[in-house]
Structure formats: structure tokens, C-alpha cells
Write a protein that holds these residues in place. Structure first.
Motif, PDB file in Angstrom:
ATOM      1  N   THR A 116      -1.921  -1.826  -7.632  1.00  0.00           N
ATOM      2  CA  THR A 116      -2.048  -0.508  -8.265  1.00  0.00           C
ATOM      3  C   THR A 116      -2.866   0.415  -7.375  1.00  0.00           C
ATOM      4  OG1 THR A 116      -4.032  -1.198  -9.475  1.00  0.00           O
ATOM      5  CG2 THR A 116      -1.917  -1.437 -10.621  1.00  0.00           C
ATOM      6  N   VAL A 117      -2.625   1.705  -7.520  1.00  0.00           N
ATOM      7  CA  VAL A 117      -3.359   2.697  -6.735  1.00  0.00           C
ATOM      8  C   VAL A 117      -4.837   2.678  -7.100  1.00  0.00           C
ATOM      9  CG1 VAL A 117      -3.621   5.172  -6.298  1.00  0.00           C
ATOM     10  CG2 VAL A 117      -1.333   4.168  -6.426  1.00  0.00           C
ATOM     11  N   SER A 118      -5.137   2.598  -8.385  1.00  0.00           N
ATOM     12  CA  SER A 118      -6.540   2.640  -8.815  1.00  0.00           C
ATOM     13  C   SER A 118      -7.342   1.479  -8.219  1.00  0.00           C
ATOM     14  CB  SER A 118      -6.639   2.631 -10.340  1.00  0.00           C
ATOM     15  OG  SER A 118      -5.990   1.499 -10.879  1.00  0.00           O
ATOM     16  N   ARG A 119      -6.728   0.280  -8.115  1.00  0.00           N
ATOM     17  CA  ARG A 119      -7.431  -0.849  -7.518  1.00  0.00           C
ATOM     18  C   ARG A 119      -7.659  -0.602  -6.017  1.00  0.00           C
ATOM     19  NH1 ARG A 119      -8.129  -6.045  -9.256  1.00  0.00           N
ATOM     20  NH2 ARG A 119      -8.234  -4.924 -11.235  1.00  0.00           N
ATOM     21  N   ALA A 120      -6.657  -0.044  -5.334  1.00  0.00           N
ATOM     22  CA  ALA A 120      -6.811   0.261  -3.908  1.00  0.00           C
ATOM     23  C   ALA A 120      -7.935   1.273  -3.698  1.00  0.00           C
ATOM     24  CB  ALA A 120      -5.496   0.795  -3.346  1.00  0.00           C
ATOM     25  N   GLN A 121      -7.996   2.285  -4.569  1.00  0.00           N
ATOM     26  CA  GLN A 121      -9.054   3.291  -4.461  1.00  0.00           C
ATOM     27  C   GLN A 121     -10.432   2.678  -4.693  1.00  0.00           C
ATOM     28  OE1 GLN A 121      -7.390   5.949  -7.411  1.00  0.00           O
ATOM     29  NE2 GLN A 121      -6.757   7.434  -5.849  1.00  0.00           N
ATOM     30  N   LYS A 122     -10.521   1.780  -5.648  1.00  0.00           N
ATOM     31  CA  LYS A 122     -11.797   1.138  -5.981  1.00  0.00           C
ATOM     32  C   LYS A 122     -12.315   0.306  -4.813  1.00  0.00           C
ATOM     33  CE  LYS A 122     -13.864  -1.975  -9.414  1.00  0.00           C
ATOM     34  NZ  LYS A 122     -13.588  -2.817 -10.607  1.00  0.00           N
ATOM     35  N   ASP A 164       6.748  -8.323 -13.934  1.00  0.00           N
ATOM     36  CA  ASP A 164       7.084  -9.124 -15.101  1.00  0.00           C
ATOM     37  C   ASP A 164       6.228 -10.395 -15.095  1.00  0.00           C
ATOM     38  OD1 ASP A 164       9.056 -10.017 -17.296  1.00  0.00           O
ATOM     39  OD2 ASP A 164       9.124 -11.655 -15.845  1.00  0.00           O
ATOM     40  N   PRO A 165       5.520 -10.713 -16.204  1.00  0.00           N
ATOM     41  CA  PRO A 165       4.602 -11.856 -16.195  1.00  0.00           C
ATOM     42  C   PRO A 165       5.288 -13.199 -15.959  1.00  0.00           C
ATOM     43  CG  PRO A 165       4.769 -10.863 -18.397  1.00  0.00           C
ATOM     44  CD  PRO A 165       5.444  -9.942 -17.450  1.00  0.00           C
ATOM     45  N   VAL A 166       6.505 -13.383 -16.464  1.00  0.00           N
ATOM     46  CA  VAL A 166       7.200 -14.665 -16.278  1.00  0.00           C
ATOM     47  C   VAL A 166       7.552 -14.875 -14.810  1.00  0.00           C
ATOM     48  CG1 VAL A 166       9.219 -16.045 -16.898  1.00  0.00           C
ATOM     49  CG2 VAL A 166       8.097 -14.634 -18.638  1.00  0.00           C
ATOM     50  N   MET A 167       8.112 -13.843 -14.164  1.00  0.00           N
ATOM     51  CA  MET A 167       8.475 -13.970 -12.751  1.00  0.00           C
ATOM     52  C   MET A 167       7.225 -14.070 -11.870  1.00  0.00           C
ATOM     53  SD  MET A 167      11.649 -14.254 -12.933  1.00  0.00           S
ATOM     54  CE  MET A 167      11.858 -14.457 -11.163  1.00  0.00           C
ATOM     55  N   TYR A 168       6.151 -13.415 -12.297  1.00  0.00           N
ATOM     56  CA  TYR A 168       4.871 -13.533 -11.582  1.00  0.00           C
ATOM     57  C   TYR A 168       4.394 -14.989 -11.612  1.00  0.00           C
ATOM     58  CZ  TYR A 168      -0.152 -12.854 -10.640  1.00  0.00           C
ATOM     59  OH  TYR A 168      -1.431 -12.933 -10.133  1.00  0.00           O
ATOM     60  N   CYS A 218       1.894 -11.112  -6.407  1.00  0.00           N
ATOM     61  CA  CYS A 218       2.977 -10.326  -7.004  1.00  0.00           C
ATOM     62  C   CYS A 218       4.191 -11.247  -7.092  1.00  0.00           C
ATOM     63  CB  CYS A 218       3.263  -9.088  -6.164  1.00  0.00           C
ATOM     64  SG  CYS A 218       3.524  -9.450  -4.413  1.00  0.00           S
ATOM     65  N   THR A 219       5.355 -10.718  -7.401  1.00  0.00           N
ATOM     66  CA  THR A 219       6.543 -11.557  -7.465  1.00  0.00           C
ATOM     67  C   THR A 219       7.005 -11.918  -6.051  1.00  0.00           C
ATOM     68  OG1 THR A 219       7.870  -9.556  -7.685  1.00  0.00           O
ATOM     69  CG2 THR A 219       7.322 -10.738  -9.707  1.00  0.00           C
ATOM     70  N   ALA A 220       7.795 -12.990  -5.948  1.00  0.00           N
ATOM     71  CA  ALA A 220       8.129 -13.577  -4.645  1.00  0.00           C
ATOM     72  C   ALA A 220       8.789 -12.592  -3.695  1.00  0.00           C
ATOM     73  CB  ALA A 220       9.039 -14.786  -4.851  1.00  0.00           C
ATOM     74  N   TYR A 274      -4.462 -13.312  -3.845  1.00  0.00           N
ATOM     75  CA  TYR A 274      -5.420 -13.312  -4.945  1.00  0.00           C
ATOM     76  C   TYR A 274      -4.699 -13.263  -6.288  1.00  0.00           C
ATOM     77  CZ  TYR A 274      -8.690 -12.375  -1.203  1.00  0.00           C
ATOM     78  OH  TYR A 274      -9.422 -12.476  -0.047  1.00  0.00           O
ATOM     79  N   ASP A 275      -4.890 -14.314  -7.071  1.00  0.00           N
ATOM     80  CA  ASP A 275      -4.292 -14.398  -8.395  1.00  0.00           C
ATOM     81  C   ASP A 275      -5.232 -13.760  -9.415  1.00  0.00           C
ATOM     82  OD1 ASP A 275      -2.994 -15.071 -10.749  1.00  0.00           O
ATOM     83  OD2 ASP A 275      -3.809 -17.117 -10.781  1.00  0.00           O
ATOM     84  N   ASN A 276      -5.171 -12.416  -9.514  1.00  0.00           N
ATOM     85  CA  ASN A 276      -6.042 -11.707 -10.468  1.00  0.00           C
ATOM     86  C   ASN A 276      -5.233 -10.977 -11.550  1.00  0.00           C
ATOM     87  OD1 ASN A 276      -4.945  -9.566  -9.089  1.00  0.00           O
ATOM     88  ND2 ASN A 276      -6.856  -8.910  -8.137  1.00  0.00           N
ATOM     89  N   ARG A 277      -3.895 -11.095 -11.494  1.00  0.00           N
ATOM     90  CA  ARG A 277      -2.976 -10.544 -12.487  1.00  0.00           C
ATOM     91  C   ARG A 277      -3.096  -9.024 -12.641  1.00  0.00           C
ATOM     92  NH1 ARG A 277      -0.482 -14.758 -14.636  1.00  0.00           N
ATOM     93  NH2 ARG A 277       0.621 -13.505 -16.195  1.00  0.00           N
ATOM     94  N   ASN A 278      -3.572  -8.346 -11.628  1.00  0.00           N
ATOM     95  CA  ASN A 278      -3.609  -6.882 -11.669  1.00  0.00           C
ATOM     96  C   ASN A 278      -2.180  -6.329 -11.624  1.00  0.00           C
ATOM     97  OD1 ASN A 278      -4.632  -4.199 -11.508  1.00  0.00           O
ATOM     98  ND2 ASN A 278      -4.370  -4.241  -9.280  1.00  0.00           N
ATOM     99  N   GLY A 279      -1.853  -5.437 -12.543  1.00  0.00           N
ATOM    100  CA  GLY A 279      -0.521  -4.840 -12.581  1.00  0.00           C
ATOM    101  C   GLY A 279       0.544  -5.739 -13.164  1.00  0.00           C
ATOM    102  N   VAL A 280       0.142  -6.768 -13.898  1.00  0.00           N
ATOM    103  CA  VAL A 280       1.095  -7.718 -14.476  1.00  0.00           C
ATOM    104  C   VAL A 280       1.105  -7.559 -15.995  1.00  0.00           C
ATOM    105  CG1 VAL A 280       1.710 -10.153 -14.746  1.00  0.00           C
ATOM    106  CG2 VAL A 280       0.680  -9.346 -12.606  1.00  0.00           C
ATOM    107  N   GLY A 281       2.282  -7.465 -16.602  1.00  0.00           N
ATOM    108  CA  GLY A 281       2.360  -7.375 -18.056  1.00  0.00           C
ATOM    109  C   GLY A 281       3.398  -6.378 -18.507  1.00  0.00           C
TER     110      GLY A 281
END
Length: 799
Positions: free
Chosen positions: A508-514, A620-624, A579-581, A607-614
């Protein structure tokens, strides 16, 4: 009485010319600081041509008809081998008779026939029945079959439908309406025009149409072969009609069929280099449809262009920025001038490369939109609109019949677009067109859906994977991965950047900015790139990251998904959020891309932090979860290309993902496409990627560039100004903007609903001012860009 095809073009009086010249000169004075030397050339070119505008000769209907037929005949002299004799005759006869209906008195009165106006002074008050409808009822099925021994009764329906609907006109007239109108205003005139006795019109032809363009007509299924014949006739009829109406003689510009300049230029470019396996394969199978999987650095682009072998081609990519890069590469690296660029921002690209001795920019852009160049680089959004069966999209399918289509990195598209591509490829293949899918990874679920829709390996296409075991000895080891269930360690990354080029990719952009903000407090050598910079600054940053990747400098670039497939960059180390494969493998391609070193230790940290997943988020959480779980087996191994292919095949195994939203979305979209009826979509609704967005200018940028926005929007309201100059002004305004994608159909609270320049109920731009803060220093390339709420982004407002 003489019958005319259209009215004369209005020319400017000397007074009008002087006024326009003064306005253009005033524009230069007011906005001098905004214009480059190239921009000034374009405006001065407009001024110089004002005096040379000549009145267009008014064409008679017979001259216009002959011009279109001649255009078709010249086209078939060049491209005839792609068509049967029957197909050629059907198109030429449609060109010959599609405008017969213009002989009616009402139309003639509207195109300034003095004789008609003097005789029928009330003519302009009469509602005209569209001329295509009249043309289509002027010939019977029996007369049609006499035109050629090749024609059958079955051909009459697509033929007459193409003529009836050659313009997008709502069809609210029944046979009696047409008959009564014709008795008053048409039948006598068509007898005189054709110089033969026409006893009656054949209004019963309406019952033979494939469809009626209204909301209450019966929606009967149309046999695919019949529909494809209609697409061919209607598409080429429109192509030739547009060509001639725009003042051109030929529908195609300088075909490369004989000279094969592009192929020869690429061979020269590759001289003294042995052709790679993928390049040899595509050259050897240039007459077949192909799906080619080949790793990064295997020369896929050159392979695809060699496969074209001088034939008309379209090179498609997922993103506009990557389209721009391939267009420039073909034009500059391979010295091929006859390449066009076609996407929503292509005019700005043409403006930037303008030279005084070049073809008029507007002509170049028009011809690109007419699909007239031997090679066009574009996004799929332009070409695949025909899957919606909307009036006006037939030209794309018809052009692809005699073309070769290259699809680069198909796995990068979202599920709905993949479905559209598969459905469209089947139509193209059945019509006789050819395609080549070239990709670093090809998920097996795509092959599954291709097969379900009649695109079967070794029948409709050949499949070749150059990442397999037999090619592994030639493959360079580029990557070793490490998975972390944590957030990124800022200090560790900063330490690595002391002697390495480090790339960080966030979801996500917000995470990159942070992360950028945290790192900037500790190091000067940190840069940021994402989609929320205005175009001017994003272009600056894209050049900066490319230069950085080629330089000896070390440091950190923090980015988002925009670098996955758009920028040819090579870093030493990659830190990426999981992210997804498909996206993950694309991201890996930005690290040690050229195999400059052997990775003794991990050079890719995930990094498995689930940012942008859901739900409503990017992934998509299943494909993630599938992507993450199956990735673990490759941790700390030499992650070679065949392993990446195996990994991709595991994640996207069609039998294992049938219950996922990814699979179901492709399946549902394919089913919907198969049931679409020609009146379901209008041309403006035939959008491939339906992402709601708003174009914004940050308030501080607006204040800084107030003269540009106020003078520029005033100028856009003026008439009699060339398209090139108006396009230049729009381009200058758009350089100060960015697009915000909106989900959940909610207009952002901090964005003005009224567009910039709106005045007297007239909208001249789609740009909206926003009070979101914008942070960027164009001198240093530092700043976070547009600052929006992280909470809003996580809820799916801005992605």
C-alpha cells in the motif's frame, strides 16, 4: 440533381484568423514559463498553418462511395491473402451501398444542397430516418445473391445488419415508418441516384437483422460464425469509411509485409549474438499461435517481434508506463519509425517527441486511433472492447483478423480481464487472427480456462516452457529467499544500503510513505516512488530510479506494485511485503535481474504482515495464504526459474483453487461474456478495466500553478484552435494531476466535486481540486507525495 455525401468544412475568415493568432500569441506570453522549446514549436506551428486552412471540397455521394470502394480495393491488394474471395466481395459490396440512404431529401437538405433547400424550405424541420436504415432496405435477399455467385442466403443477414447498423443509431423505426418516409423523401431519389427502376423497398429486411438496437427487441442467440462474419463486414466497412471521411486514401500506413524492416533491424541489433532458445522457437513457428514461458533476460521482447515477421501487429502490456517503454525501445533501439502508441495518454507522448519535420501530431494520433500503423503498442483496454458486442467495437475484431497479437505478462491482469482476454482470443482465433502470449510465468489455471473455451494446446496453439529442467544448465541463479513473520527492520536495511542497492516494495502507498518517513530521519540516501505523485513528479522519479539502478550509487528506494512490470530496474537486495505468487515473482524480477552475482545468502526478504490483504483490499486472502504456504518449501534454496514455474503451478492449480474468488471470478465473467447480446452495452460502457477514479490536483500545486489552470482552462473553451494546441494545454494541466482510484463508489470528502474550469454549465476538464496535503521537492526528488488517510486506504477507498 447532384447528391452530396456531407457538407463543406467551414473555413476561417481573415478576421477570425487574426483573432486566433492573437489568442495563441497571448497564450505564449501568459504561460511562457510553462512551455518547453518543443511546446513553443507546436503552438507556433499552429499559428503558421492558420493562413493555409483551405475549404474542403464538397464530395458528391458518388465520389464518396467510389473513394471508400477504392480504399477497400487498395487494402485487399496489400492484405488480400488474409481473406477469402467471398469475404472481400462482401466488404466491397457493403462499402458500395452503405450510404445509399443519404440520397434522401432530408439528408440532402441538411448538407446544404441549394436546389433541395429552395424546393423544400421546410426540410430542416423533418425528423430524418438514419440513412443506414434506408440503405439496408434498398436491396432484397434475391438481388444480394445475384451480386456474386459466392454469396448465399446465410450471408445476407450479417451483410444487411452491418449496413443497417454502420452508425450507432437507436432503432425505433418499424417497417411502416420507413416505408412512409421513403415514399415522400427517398424512393424517387434513389431511383435517380442509381439510375435504375426500383419498384419498392424491402422493409421486411428488418426481420432478417441479427439484432435491433433498442431495449425492447427480441434477443435471439446468434450463431458464432454468423456473428464473426458480421464483425468482419461491419468492422472493415467502418475502418474504410473512417479513413476516407478523415481525408485519407489508405486504411493502412506503409505495411511491412514485403520489406520486413522491423525484423531486419532486430536481426542487426542482435548481430554477433547467438539467438536464444525462445527467439529461435518463435521465429520457427511464426505462422502459429503460441504460449511461450521464458525467464527474465531470455529476450522475450525480441522473440515476439521476430515472430511478427513483418506482418501487422499489436504489442499489448498491462500498464501504460510499460507500453511507453516498449514503444520507445522499438522506435529507438530497433530504429523502427512506423510504430504507434495507443492508450489514454498517448497524445502526451507524441507531444513530447514532436519535431518540426515530423508528421502532424494530430494526424499521427488519428492514424493510431484508426489502427493504421504496421505495429501498435497498446494496453488491452483498447483492443478487446469487441467482447461486449457494443456498436462501434467491431473494427477491433476485424483488424485483429489480419494481424498478429502479442500479449506480454498475461498473469499480471486481474481475473475479470483474464476472462475478457481468453474470450477475445477465441473470437480472434476463429476469425483467422493469430496470437502469442509471452510471459515469465503462466498459471495453469489460465490454460484450464483456455481449454474450457475452445483454445486447446496443440490444436489452437503451441505451448513451450523455457524454464524446464532441460534449460536449467543455461539458467543463472539469481535469487535466494527468506520469509519473515515480522515488520521490516529499518536499521538492518539501512546497514545493507551502505554498500548495496536496496529495493523495498510495499503493498500500500500509506505503508511505503510510513517506512520512507522513518528511514529519512536516519539517512539521506532514501527515495520514494508510488502512484500518488502528480505526473510531472512521478516521471521525474521514474527516471531517477532508472538512473540510480544503472549507476554506481548505493542506497534505498521504497516503492509499491507500480514497479512490478513497468520499470526495467535491477537492485542488489529486495525487501518486500508478501503478496500473491504472480506479483511476488514479478517483484523478484527487480532484484539481481541480470544475474550479476551468485546469491550466497538470501537476497530477497519476504515479510508476512498481511498488509493490503482482505475483503475490498488488494490481495485475496485465500490466494495470499496459498502463495505463502507453498513458498516455504523454497526458503534458503537456490530459487531457479524451474522452481518458480513449479511454485506458480502449485499455487494456481485449477483443481485446488476452484472454491476461491479468483477462480470463480474468471468463471463467472466468461459465462457473462458468452450471454452478452449486442444491445446490452453502449460503446462508452465497453470498458475492460472498470476502476472508478477521480483526477485530482493538490491545492498547493493548484495555487502554485494558478496562471496555468486559469489561462489554460479559458483557452480550452475557445473554438478554432488546433487539436494539437488544445492537447498540449491539456497535457500541461494533467502533468499537475494524479488519479485516485475509488472503491465503494464513494467520492472522497476532501475532493471538490466541481471540476477545474467549470463555468456557465460547461465542463472543460475532469480535474478536481483536493485539500489532501502534497509533499514533494522537485529539486531533490524528496517528499511523500499526496498524503491521505491510512484508515481509508485499508478500508478500500484508495488503492
Amino acid at each position: 440533381m447532384e447528391y452530396y455525401a456531407k457538407s463543406r468544412k467551414k473555413i476561417l475568415s481573415q478576421g477570425e484568423i487574426d483573432k486566433v493568432r492573437a489568442e495563441l500569441e497571448n497564450l505564449i506570453i501568459n504561460l511562457e514559463d510553462e512551455f518547453t522549446e518543443t511546446d513553443l514549436k507546436i503552438i507556433k506551428n499552429n499559428i503558421a498553418h492558420l493562413q493555409n486552412i483551405e475549404e474542403e471540397e464538397q464530395k458528391t455521394l458518388k465520389e464518396h462511395q467510389d473513394d471508400i470502394v477504392r480504399c477497400a480495393e487498395m487494402f485487399f491488394l496489400e492484405y488480400g491473402e488474409y481473406f477469402t474471395e467471398k469475404e472481400k466481395h462482401l466488404v466491397i459490396e457493403a462499402c458500395r451501398m452503405h450510404d445509399w440512404g443519404k440520397a434522401n431529401l432530408v439528408f440532402q437538405g441538411l448538407v446544404n444542397s441549394v436546389q433541395v433547400k429552395n424546393t423544400y424550405s421546410h426540410i430542416s424541420r423533418i425528423t430524418q430516418i438514419p440513412h443506414g436504415f434506408l440503405s439496408a432496405v434498398t436491396i432484397s435477399g434475391r438481388e444480394f445473391k445475384k451480386l456474386s455467385e459466392l454469396f448465399s442466403e446465410k450471408d445476407f443477414r450479417p451483410f444487411i445488419t452491418a449496413i443497417y447498423h454502420h452508425h450507432d443509431r437507436e432503432d425505433v423505426y418499424e417497417g411502416d415508418d420507413i416505408r412512409k418516409y421513403a415514399e415522400k423523401y427517398y424512393i424517387e431519389q434513389i431511383r435517380k441516384y442509381l439510375k435504375r427502376d426500383i419498384k419498392k423497398l424491402y422493409c421486411s429486411n428488418q426481420s432478417k437483422l441479427l439484432y435491433r438496437n433498442n431495449s425492447y427487441a427480441r434477443r435471439e442467440p446468434i450463431e458464432p460464425k454468423v456473428w464473426e462474419e458480421y464483425l468482419l463486414i461491419k468492422g472493415l466497412l467502418n475502418k474504410f469509411d473512417y479513413t476516407v471521411s478523415a481525408g485519407y486514401e489508405r486504411a493502412e500506413i506503409e505495411p511491412d509485409l514485403r520489406e520486413k524492416k522491423l525484423r531486419k533491424n532486430i536481426e542487426t541489433y542482435l548481430q554477433n549474438k547467438e539467438l536464444r532458445p525462445a527467439q529461435k522457437f518463435m521465429m520457427e513457428h511464426k505462422n502459429e499461435n503460441l504460449v511461450v514461458v521464458a525467464p527474465t533476460g531470455s529476450g522475450k521482447t525480441e522473440a515476439a517481434l521476430l515472430w511478427l515477421d513483418g506482418e501487422k501487429g499489436f504489442y499489448t502490456l498491462p500498464l501504460k508506463v510499460s507500453s511507453n517503454a516498449i514503444y520507445s525501445r522499438i522506435k529507438n533501439n530497433y530504429s523502427y519509425e512506423n510504430v504507434a502508441l495507443l492508450h489514454s495518454d498517448s497524445m502526451s507522448m507524441y507531444l513530447k517527441e514532436f519535431e518540426e519535420n515530423e508528421l502532424d501530431i494530430n494526424v499521427k494520433y488519428d492514424r493510431a486511433k484508426m489502427l493504421a500503423q504496421p505495429l501498435t503498442v497498446c494496453t488491452v483496454d483498447q483492443l478487446f472492447k469487441f467482447v461486449y458486442k457494443a456498436l462501434g467495437t467491431e473494427i477491433f475484431a476485424a483488424t485483429l483478423k489480419y494481424s498478429k497479437l502479442i500479449l506480454d505478462e498475461i498473469q499480471s491482469y486481474e481475473p475479470s480481464v483474464i476472462a475478457i482476454i481468453i474470450y477475445g482470443l477465441k473470437t480472434i482465433q476463429e476469425m483467422g487472427g493469430r496470437f502469442a502470449i509471452i510471459t515469465a510465468t503462466f498459471p495453469p489455471v489460465l490454460k484450464h480456462f483456455m481449454e474450457e473455451n475452445g483454445l486447446i494446446e496443440n490444436k489452437q496453439y503451441l505451448f513451450k516452457d523455457f524454464t524446464g529442467e532441460e534449460y536449467s544448465t543455461n539458467q543463472v541463479v539469481r535469487h535466494k529467499i527468506q520469509i519473515r513473520k515480522s515488520e521490516m527492520d529499518i536499521d538492518e536495511i539501512l546497514e545493507q544500503s551502505r554498500n548495496k542497492k536496496v529495493l523495498i516494495i510495499c503493498n500500500t502507498v500509506s505503508r511505503a510513505q510510513k517506512i520512507y518517513k522513518e528511514m529519512q530521519e536516519k539517512s539521506e540516501n532514501v527515495y520514494l516512488l508510488h502512484s500518488r505523485y502528480i505526473r510531472r513528479d512521478r516521471a521525474f522519479l521514474e527516471k531517477q530510479i532508472m538512473d540510480f539502478a544503472e549507476s554506481e550509487e548505493n542506497g534505498i528506494w521504497i516503492t509499491t506494485q507500480i514497479v512490478e512490470a513497468s520499470l526495467d530496474i535491477d537492485f542488489d537486495i529486495l525487501h518486500t511485503e508478501m503478496c500473491t505468487a504472480d506479483s511476488l515473482l514479478q517483484r523478484m524480477g527487480r532484484c539481481n535481474r541480470k544475474g550479476r552475482y551468485f546469491p550466497e545468502e538470501a537476497n530477497i526478504f519476504i515479510y508476512d504482515n498481511r498488509n493490503g490483504v482482505g475483503k475490498n483490499c488488494i490481495y485475496d486472502p485465500v490466494m495470499y495464504d496459498r502463495s505463502l504456504d507453498l513458498l516455504a518449501q523454497y526458503e534458503n534454496l537456490e530459487f531457479v526459474e524451474r522452481m518458480k514455474t513449479t511454485y506458480m503451478n502449485q499455487v494456481y492449480d485449477p483443481d485446488k483453487i476452484k472454491k476461491t474468488s479468483y477462480y470463480e471470478e474468471i468463471e463467472d465473467c466468461l459465462q457473462r461474456l458468452s450471454k452478452i447480446h449486442p444491445v446490452d452495452y453502449k460503446l462508452k460502457e465497453a470498458e475492460i478495466r472498470k476502476i472508478d477514479s477521480v483526477t485530482v490536483v493538490p491545492e498547493d500545486i493548484y495555487q502554485e500553478k494558478m496562471d496555468l489552470f486559469e489561462n489554460g482552462t479559458d483557452f480550452l473553451r475557445k473554438s478554432n484552435i488546433s487539436k494539437e494546441t488544445k492537447s498540449l494545454i491539456r497535457s500541461k494541466l494533467e502533468d499537475m494531476t494524479l488519479n485516485l482510484s475509488i472503491y465503494n463508489n464513494k467520492f472522497p470528502e476532501n475532493v471538490d466535486r466541481v471540476s477545474v474550469g467549470f463555468k456557465d454549465c460547461k465542463k472543460v476538464t475532469d480535474i478536481h481540486r483536493t485539500e489532501y496535503k502534497y509533499e514533494f521537492d522537485p529539486r531533490t526528488g524528496k517528499g511523500q507525495g499526496l498524503l491521505t488517510s491510512e484508515i481509508l486506504e485499508q478500508c478500500g477507498y484508495f488503492m
